[in-house]
Write a protein that holds these residues in place. Sequence first.
Motif, PDB file in Angstrom:
ATOM      1  N   SER A  89     -15.713  40.524 -25.818  1.00 35.51           N
ATOM      2  CA  SER A  89     -16.052  40.892 -24.449  1.00 35.51           C
ATOM      3  C   SER A  89     -16.948  42.126 -24.488  1.00 35.51           C
ATOM      4  N   SER A 118     -15.655  37.407 -22.719  1.00 36.64           N
ATOM      5  CA  SER A 118     -16.331  36.560 -23.705  1.00 36.64           C
ATOM      6  C   SER A 118     -16.593  35.178 -23.105  1.00 36.64           C
ATOM      7  N   ALA A 154     -24.332  37.482 -14.119  1.00 38.92           N
ATOM      8  CA  ALA A 154     -23.459  36.657 -14.955  1.00 38.92           C
ATOM      9  C   ALA A 154     -23.122  35.363 -14.241  1.00 38.92           C
ATOM     10  N   GLU A 174     -26.892  32.290 -12.871  1.00 37.39           N
ATOM     11  CA  GLU A 174     -26.311  33.625 -12.911  1.00 37.39           C
ATOM     12  C   GLU A 174     -26.517  34.315 -11.562  1.00 37.39           C
ATOM     13  N   TRP A 211     -18.999  34.340 -21.092  1.00 35.58           N
ATOM     14  CA  TRP A 211     -19.807  34.391 -19.865  1.00 35.58           C
ATOM     15  C   TRP A 211     -21.275  34.621 -20.224  1.00 35.58           C
ATOM     16  N   TRP A 212     -22.165  33.797 -19.657  1.00 31.94           N
ATOM     17  CA  TRP A 212     -23.590  34.057 -19.774  1.00 31.94           C
ATOM     18  C   TRP A 212     -23.895  35.290 -18.935  1.00 31.94           C
ATOM     19  N   HIS A 213     -24.713  36.193 -19.462  1.00 31.80           N
ATOM     20  CA  HIS A 213     -25.055  37.402 -18.705  1.00 31.80           C
ATOM     21  C   HIS A 213     -26.407  37.954 -19.143  1.00 31.80           C
ATOM     22  N   HIS A 248     -19.191  34.604 -28.018  1.00 30.58           N
ATOM     23  CA  HIS A 248     -18.085  33.650 -28.084  1.00 30.58           C
ATOM     24  C   HIS A 248     -16.740  34.303 -28.362  1.00 30.58           C
ATOM     25  N   ARG A 287     -24.585  35.089 -24.347  1.00 31.47           N
ATOM     26  CA  ARG A 287     -23.140  35.177 -24.269  1.00 31.47           C
ATOM     27  C   ARG A 287     -22.584  35.432 -25.665  1.00 31.47           C
TER      28      ARG A 287
END
Length: 135
Positions: A42, A78, A56, A62, A80-82, A39, A37
């Motif tokens: 985006s 920004s 995500a 996810e 979001w784990w992906h 911080h 991710r």
Amino acid sequence: MSTRNHKWGRSKLLLCDGATQVEYLHGWKGGASSCHRHHHKSSYFWVLSGRMSIHAGPLGHEEVLADLTPMESCEIPSGWWHRILFLEHSTAIEVYRINEGVFVSPIATLLSDIERSDIGVEPEHIPTSEGNGRP
């Protein structure tokens, strides 16, 4: 501009200014980026060829956000784990935008604003013909 090798393929930095970073991605079928991710920025993906799947959500949970084919795109906010999975040999443009109100060095944020939970997945077969393999 610089080209970087990754487990999943390679990326080439095309632009990095005070608010935007643009990269050309070339992923190999079966490869996957790290789960990560950003911080303060985006990400926006625009697929040029092949097929990519964007997963995500909360870390460890996810889900498929989008399966993309040529001329399709997806934005990841920004925080979001992906992870990007390359379902076919694929090329894409990735654009990063710094969030409004970020008061740290824009260039440092663009180049180093990443937190990873793993290192990604290398495909079983890495193509070597037509200049698509690793140098």
